[in-house]
Design a protein around this motif. Structure first.
Motif, PDB file in Angstrom:
ATOM      1  N   GLU A  86       0.835  -1.210   0.000  1.00 43.29           N
ATOM      2  CA  GLU A  86       0.000   0.000   0.000  1.00 43.29           C
ATOM      3  C   GLU A  86       0.867   1.257   0.000  1.00 43.29           C
ATOM      4  O   GLU A  86       0.583   2.228  -0.711  1.00 43.29           O
ATOM      5  CB  GLU A  86      -0.936  -0.014   1.210  1.00 43.29           C
ATOM      6  N   LYS A  87       1.952   1.248   0.781  1.00 48.20           N
ATOM      7  CA  LYS A  87       2.858   2.400   0.819  1.00 48.20           C
ATOM      8  C   LYS A  87       3.489   2.627  -0.548  1.00 48.20           C
ATOM      9  O   LYS A  87       3.599   3.765  -1.023  1.00 48.20           O
ATOM     10  CB  LYS A  87       3.938   2.190   1.867  1.00 48.20           C
ATOM     11  N   ASN A  89       2.350   1.696  -3.459  1.00 49.48           N
ATOM     12  CA  ASN A  89       1.329   2.182  -4.391  1.00 49.48           C
ATOM     13  C   ASN A  89       1.056   3.665  -4.179  1.00 49.48           C
ATOM     14  O   ASN A  89       0.888   4.423  -5.144  1.00 49.48           O
ATOM     15  CB  ASN A  89       0.043   1.381  -4.229  1.00 49.48           C
ATOM     16  N   LYS A  90       1.033   4.086  -2.923  1.00 50.19           N
ATOM     17  CA  LYS A  90       0.791   5.502  -2.637  1.00 50.19           C
ATOM     18  C   LYS A  90       1.930   6.366  -3.163  1.00 50.19           C
ATOM     19  O   LYS A  90       1.699   7.421  -3.762  1.00 50.19           O
ATOM     20  CB  LYS A  90       0.627   5.729  -1.133  1.00 50.19           C
ATOM     21  N   THR A  91       3.162   5.918  -2.965  1.00 48.57           N
ATOM     22  CA  THR A  91       4.300   6.701  -3.448  1.00 48.57           C
ATOM     23  C   THR A  91       4.308   6.759  -4.974  1.00 48.57           C
ATOM     24  O   THR A  91       4.603   7.805  -5.559  1.00 48.57           O
ATOM     25  CB  THR A  91       5.634   6.117  -2.932  1.00 48.57           C
ATOM     26  N   GLN A  93       1.693   6.593  -6.928  1.00 49.33           N
ATOM     27  CA  GLN A  93       0.609   7.490  -7.334  1.00 49.33           C
ATOM     28  C   GLN A  93       1.022   8.947  -7.136  1.00 49.33           C
ATOM     29  O   GLN A  93       0.729   9.804  -7.987  1.00 49.33           O
ATOM     30  CB  GLN A  93      -0.663   7.175  -6.538  1.00 49.33           C
ATOM     31  N   GLU A  94       1.710   9.237  -6.036  1.00 46.88           N
ATOM     32  CA  GLU A  94       2.163  10.610  -5.794  1.00 46.88           C
ATOM     33  C   GLU A  94       3.179  11.039  -6.857  1.00 46.88           C
ATOM     34  O   GLU A  94       3.129  12.174  -7.358  1.00 46.88           O
ATOM     35  CB  GLU A  94       2.770  10.724  -4.399  1.00 46.88           C
TER      36      GLU A  94
END
Length: 120
Positions: A86-87, A89-91, A93-94
């Motif tokens: 999840e981390k 994927n978030k990075t 996306q950012e």
């Protein structure tokens, strides 16, 4: 004649008293099965243990405790892996958002310069 009538009366009385009588509803009752809480066939035999006690014994055994610990470890590892994914994927996306914003800024800065060059 009196003896004959009294003999017939006694014979009829004995015949009705000694005849088979069936009790009503005896055959209609369902068979009742009892559920016992013991593992042995006879609850008074040697080695007969209550189901609750057998369950407690199994739960306190080292194999069961080890399997519970392993299951907890596996579950924790899965949770850690999911959190890491999840981390990541978030990075990602950012980063994609930042790249998209940078491209928009570049396009915005390029379009006026190209229009100025065309007008000159």
């Amino acid at each position: 004649m009196k003896n004959l009538l009294s003999a017939i009366f006694i014979f009829i009385l004995l015949f009705t008293a000694c005849s088979k009588k069936e009790s009503p509803g005896f055959g209609a009752e369902p068979e009742i099965r009892m559920k016992y809480d013991t593992t042995a066939v006879d609850s008074f035999s040697t080695g007969a243990v209550s189901v609750d006690i057998a369950r407690k014994i199994r739960m306190s055994s080292p194999q069961y405790l080890d399997s519970v610990k392993e299951a907890k470890k596996l579950q924790e590892e899965e949770n850690k892996i999911k959190a890491e994914l999840e981390k990541e994927n978030k990075t990602k996306q950012e980063e994609e958002k930042k790249k998209a914003e940078a491209e928009k800024k570049q396009k915005a800065s390029e379009t006026p310069s190209t229009t100025d060059a065309k007008t000159q």
